[in-house]
Write a protein that holds these residues in place. Structure first.
Motif, PDB file in Angstrom:
ATOM      1  N   LYS A  77      48.480  10.774 -15.117  1.00 20.76           N
ATOM      2  CA  LYS A  77      47.316  10.032 -14.621  1.00 20.76           C
ATOM      3  C   LYS A  77      47.106   8.768 -15.461  1.00 20.76           C
ATOM      4  N   VAL A  78      47.208   8.911 -16.766  1.00 17.49           N
ATOM      5  CA  VAL A  78      47.065   7.764 -17.674  1.00 17.49           C
ATOM      6  C   VAL A  78      48.176   6.755 -17.415  1.00 17.49           C
ATOM      7  N   TRP A  79      49.421   7.229 -17.350  1.00 20.04           N
ATOM      8  CA  TRP A  79      50.550   6.314 -17.157  1.00 20.04           C
ATOM      9  C   TRP A  79      50.450   5.570 -15.837  1.00 20.04           C
ATOM     10  N   LYS A  80      49.957   6.248 -14.800  1.00 19.11           N
ATOM     11  CA  LYS A  80      49.781   5.600 -13.500  1.00 19.11           C
ATOM     12  C   LYS A  80      48.747   4.484 -13.615  1.00 19.11           C
ATOM     13  N   GLU A  81      47.666   4.744 -14.345  1.00 26.49           N
ATOM     14  CA  GLU A  81      46.632   3.716 -14.537  1.00 26.49           C
ATOM     15  C   GLU A  81      47.154   2.557 -15.382  1.00 26.49           C
ATOM     16  N   LYS A  99      38.483   3.895 -16.559  1.00 29.93           N
ATOM     17  CA  LYS A  99      39.161   3.731 -15.268  1.00 29.93           C
ATOM     18  C   LYS A  99      39.635   5.053 -14.675  1.00 29.93           C
ATOM     19  N   ILE A 100      39.959   6.016 -15.534  1.00 30.96           N
ATOM     20  CA  ILE A 100      40.397   7.315 -15.003  1.00 30.96           C
ATOM     21  C   ILE A 100      39.225   8.293 -14.877  1.00 30.96           C
ATOM     22  N   GLY A 101      38.013   7.793 -15.126  1.00 35.59           N
ATOM     23  CA  GLY A 101      36.829   8.617 -14.942  1.00 35.59           C
ATOM     24  C   GLY A 101      36.533   9.582 -16.074  1.00 35.59           C
ATOM     25  N   ASN A 102      37.025   9.274 -17.275  1.00 33.20           N
ATOM     26  CA  ASN A 102      36.807  10.143 -18.422  1.00 33.20           C
ATOM     27  C   ASN A 102      36.479   9.259 -19.637  1.00 33.20           C
ATOM     28  N   PRO A 103      35.272   8.649 -19.653  1.00 31.14           N
ATOM     29  CA  PRO A 103      34.949   7.616 -20.637  1.00 31.14           C
ATOM     30  C   PRO A 103      35.007   8.044 -22.101  1.00 31.14           C
ATOM     31  N   LYS A 104      35.008   9.324 -22.368  1.00 31.69           N
ATOM     32  CA  LYS A 104      35.061   9.793 -23.763  1.00 31.69           C
ATOM     33  C   LYS A 104      36.487  10.148 -24.200  1.00 31.69           C
TER      34      LYS A 104
END
Length: 159
Positions: A77-81, A99-104
């Motif tokens: 998911k991170v690599w795709k972003e 951007k991936i919906g996990n601000p922390k």
């Protein structure tokens, strides 16, 4: 069986790994190993090398070949972003976390960046600390700086 082939580039020796019809890894000189792989130059590996060379010469800003990085669902998911980070620009780990919906998840983003198996193509070099400092890069901070400077210099060319 995975296939690998080695090339000398502007940034040193690299190994490009193919599994089936997708690229799974790009290694830099500090991680070159062909253990369990067939050393062979395939048409796909040649195409990747040519595109990478064009990028390093400032003639290409994006890549057009299939990739299949191996990792956890979170890492993927991170690599795709990361692939949405524009050429010549930088974002912070916090930006990616948001951007991936996990601000922390800034620290987890950093760990995923560190495990990126397809350097440059998945542009983890464009991710910096929130204070603007260059932090962490699997191929070393000197290479990260070199890639970012090259992109900044070539950003407005060939548009």
């Amino acid at each position: 069986m995975k296939k690998i082939f080695y090339y000398e580039t502007k940034i040193g020796k690299i190994g490009i790994v193919q599994n089936n019809e997708k690229i799974t890894n790009i290694y830099t000189s500090d991680k070159l190993s062909s253990d369990g792989m067939e050393v062979i130059e395939t048409p796909l590996i040649i195409e990747v090398y040519n595109q990478l060379n064009d990028y390093l010469e400032g003639k290409r800003k994006s890549f057009d070949f299939p990739i299949d990085p191996e990792g956890t669902e979170f890492q993927k998911k991170v690599w795709k972003e990361l692939q949405n980070t524009p050429y010549g620009e930088t974002l912070s780990y916090k930006d990616i976390a948001e951007k991936i919906g996990n601000p922390k998840a800034s620290r987890a983003i950093g760990m995923a960046n560190n495990k990126n198996p397809i350097l440059i193509i998945i542009p983890c070099h464009r991710i910096i600390g929130k204070n603007g400092k260059l932090v962490g890069y699997a191929a070393g901070l000197d290479m990260k700086k070199q890639l970012l400077e090259m992109e900044k210099e070539n950003k407005n060319k060939n548009d």
